[in-house]
Scaffold this motif. Structure first.
Motif, PDB file in Angstrom:
ATOM      1  N   GLU A  23       0.835  -1.201   0.000  1.00 30.97           N
ATOM      2  CA  GLU A  23       0.000   0.000   0.000  1.00 30.97           C
ATOM      3  C   GLU A  23       0.867   1.247   0.000  1.00 30.97           C
ATOM      4  O   GLU A  23       1.781   1.383   0.802  1.00 30.97           O
ATOM      5  CB  GLU A  23      -0.929   0.001   1.217  1.00 30.97           C
ATOM      6  N   LEU A  33      -4.272  10.239   0.087  1.00 28.28           N
ATOM      7  CA  LEU A  33      -4.755   9.227  -0.856  1.00 28.28           C
ATOM      8  C   LEU A  33      -3.997   7.924  -0.651  1.00 28.28           C
ATOM      9  O   LEU A  33      -2.817   7.937  -0.309  1.00 28.28           O
ATOM     10  CB  LEU A  33      -4.568   9.704  -2.300  1.00 28.28           C
ATOM     11  N   LYS A  34      -4.691   6.799  -0.872  1.00 29.43           N
ATOM     12  CA  LYS A  34      -4.081   5.475  -0.720  1.00 29.43           C
ATOM     13  C   LYS A  34      -4.280   4.682  -1.999  1.00 29.43           C
ATOM     14  O   LYS A  34      -5.298   4.826  -2.674  1.00 29.43           O
ATOM     15  CB  LYS A  34      -4.728   4.722   0.440  1.00 29.43           C
ATOM     16  N   GLN A  35      -3.303   3.837  -2.306  1.00 26.59           N
ATOM     17  CA  GLN A  35      -3.393   2.961  -3.475  1.00 26.59           C
ATOM     18  C   GLN A  35      -2.728   1.634  -3.154  1.00 26.59           C
ATOM     19  O   GLN A  35      -1.583   1.603  -2.718  1.00 26.59           O
ATOM     20  CB  GLN A  35      -2.703   3.611  -4.683  1.00 26.59           C
ATOM     21  N   VAL A  37      -0.849  -1.552  -4.349  1.00 26.12           N
ATOM     22  CA  VAL A  37      -0.002  -1.871  -5.494  1.00 26.12           C
ATOM     23  C   VAL A  37       0.127  -3.385  -5.607  1.00 26.12           C
ATOM     24  O   VAL A  37       0.237  -4.086  -4.597  1.00 26.12           O
ATOM     25  CB  VAL A  37       1.389  -1.214  -5.331  1.00 26.12           C
ATOM     26  N   LYS A  64       1.683  -3.555 -15.834  1.00 27.02           N
ATOM     27  CA  LYS A  64       1.409  -2.911 -14.544  1.00 27.02           C
ATOM     28  C   LYS A  64       2.465  -1.899 -14.138  1.00 27.02           C
ATOM     29  O   LYS A  64       2.208  -1.041 -13.305  1.00 27.02           O
ATOM     30  CB  LYS A  64       1.263  -3.987 -13.459  1.00 27.02           C
ATOM     31  N   TYR A  68       1.037   1.636 -12.447  1.00 29.57           N
ATOM     32  CA  TYR A  68       1.193   2.045 -11.053  1.00 29.57           C
ATOM     33  C   TYR A  68       2.039   3.302 -10.914  1.00 29.57           C
ATOM     34  O   TYR A  68       1.816   4.113 -10.019  1.00 29.57           O
ATOM     35  CB  TYR A  68       1.740   0.892 -10.205  1.00 29.57           C
ATOM     36  N   LEU A  71      -0.454   6.073 -11.599  1.00 32.97           N
ATOM     37  CA  LEU A  71      -1.390   6.236 -10.484  1.00 32.97           C
ATOM     38  C   LEU A  71      -0.736   6.967  -9.312  1.00 32.97           C
ATOM     39  O   LEU A  71      -1.331   7.875  -8.711  1.00 32.97           O
ATOM     40  CB  LEU A  71      -1.918   4.875 -10.024  1.00 32.97           C
ATOM     41  N   ILE A  72       0.514   6.595  -8.983  1.00 32.17           N
ATOM     42  CA  ILE A  72       1.225   7.246  -7.872  1.00 32.17           C
ATOM     43  C   ILE A  72       1.528   8.699  -8.225  1.00 32.17           C
ATOM     44  O   ILE A  72       1.381   9.600  -7.396  1.00 32.17           O
ATOM     45  CB  ILE A  72       2.501   6.461  -7.505  1.00 32.17           C
ATOM     46  N   MET A  75      -1.527  10.732  -7.760  1.00 37.99           N
ATOM     47  CA  MET A  75      -1.796  10.959  -6.346  1.00 37.99           C
ATOM     48  C   MET A  75      -0.928  12.088  -5.809  1.00 37.99           C
ATOM     49  O   MET A  75      -1.402  12.950  -5.067  1.00 37.99           O
ATOM     50  CB  MET A  75      -1.569   9.675  -5.539  1.00 37.99           C
ATOM     51  N   ASP A 141      -8.383  13.647  -5.853  1.00 40.47           N
ATOM     52  CA  ASP A 141      -8.418  12.317  -6.469  1.00 40.47           C
ATOM     53  C   ASP A 141      -8.824  12.424  -7.936  1.00 40.47           C
ATOM     54  O   ASP A 141      -9.973  12.731  -8.254  1.00 40.47           O
ATOM     55  CB  ASP A 141      -9.408  11.435  -5.708  1.00 40.47           C
ATOM     56  N   GLN A 143      -9.083  10.085 -10.274  1.00 44.79           N
ATOM     57  CA  GLN A 143     -10.016   9.047 -10.717  1.00 44.79           C
ATOM     58  C   GLN A 143     -11.441   9.388 -10.309  1.00 44.79           C
ATOM     59  O   GLN A 143     -12.375   9.254 -11.099  1.00 44.79           O
ATOM     60  CB  GLN A 143      -9.627   7.696 -10.126  1.00 44.79           C
TER      61      GLN A 143
END
Length: 183
Positions: A23, A33-35, A37, A64, A68, A71-72, A75, A141, A143
Motif C-alpha cells: 500500500e 490518498l491510498k493505493q 499496489v 502494470k 502504477y 497512479l502514484i 496521487m 483524487d 479518478q
C-alpha cells in the motif's frame, strides 16, 4: 523498459509518500490518498524521489509497471496541487445549482436530476446572464473527479446537430449538417 514506468516521480515539499507492504499512502496539503499496489511491482522512496520497478519482462509485469507509476504520480499531483474540471451546460433552459454536496440539474427532462457528491469533491455552480451555466468540480483524487464528470455528462451527452448537452469547457463538438431541402 516501460517509458512511463522508468520515469522517477519527484515529490514536492509538503508531500510525504510512505510504502507499507503493498500500500502506498500519499499525504499532502490537499488531503491523503491510498493505493494498493500489485505484489509484482516494487515502490521505493529515496529522499524526494519515488521509483517504481518490476522484477522481469513478462507481459503482466510490463503492463502494470507504467500503470502504477502513473497512479502514484497522479496521487502526488492531486495532494499537492489538486485537480479541477469545468463542465458547461449548453441548451435553452439547462440549469445547475448546488445545495452543499447535492447537485441539482435541469437538463430538459420532465424532472430535475439530483446527484449526491462525495465529501472529497468540492462543487461550485456559476450561472451568469447570457452565458452557459458552469459546474466547477475540484478534488485531490483524479479518478474520482473523472468518474463524477462522466456521470454528470451521461445525463445529457452533447448531440452533433445543435451541440446541446453537457460538455467539458473548451471541448469542441463535431457538428453535422442537418437535413437539406428536397428538390
Amino acid at each position: 523498459m516501460s517509458r512511463i514506468g522508468k520515469l522517477p516521480i519527484t515529490i514536492p515539499a509538503g508531500v510525504t509518500v510512505t510504502v507499507n507492504d503493498n500500500e502506498v499512502v500519499v499525504k499532502g496539503p490537499k488531503g491523503e490518498l491510498k493505493q494498493v499496489v500489485d505484489p509484482l511491482i516494487s515502490v521505493a522512496v529515496e529522499g524526494n524521489v519515488c521509483h517504481v520497478s518490476r522484477p522481469n519482462d513478462e507481459k503482466e509485469s510490463r503492463a502494470k509497471h507504467g500503470l502504477y507509476r502513473a497512479l502514484i504520480h497522479n496521487m502526488v499531483v492531486g495532494v499537492s496541487e489538486g485537480y479541477k474540471k469545468t463542465l458547461e451546460l449548453v441548451g435553452v433552459g439547462y440549469r445547475a445549482a448546488n445545495n452543499g454536496q447535492v447537485l441539482e440539474l435541469a437538463l430538459g427532462y420532465t424532472h430535475n436530476i439530483y446527484l449526491g457528491l462525495p465529501a472529497e469533491v468540492k462543487v461550485q455552480t456559476v450561472a451568469e446572464r447570457n452565458q452557459n451555466p458552469l459546474i466547477i468540480l475540484e478534488s485531490a483524487d483524479k479518478q474520482l473527479i473523472g468518474q463524477i464528470c462522466a456521470k454528470i455528462r451521461s445525463f445529457r451527452k452533447p448531440e452533433p446537430y445543435k451541440g446541446k448537452g453537457v460538455k467539458f469547457q473548451g471541448e469542441i463538438i463535431r457538428r453535422k449538417a442537418g437535413k437539406t431541402a428536397g428538390k
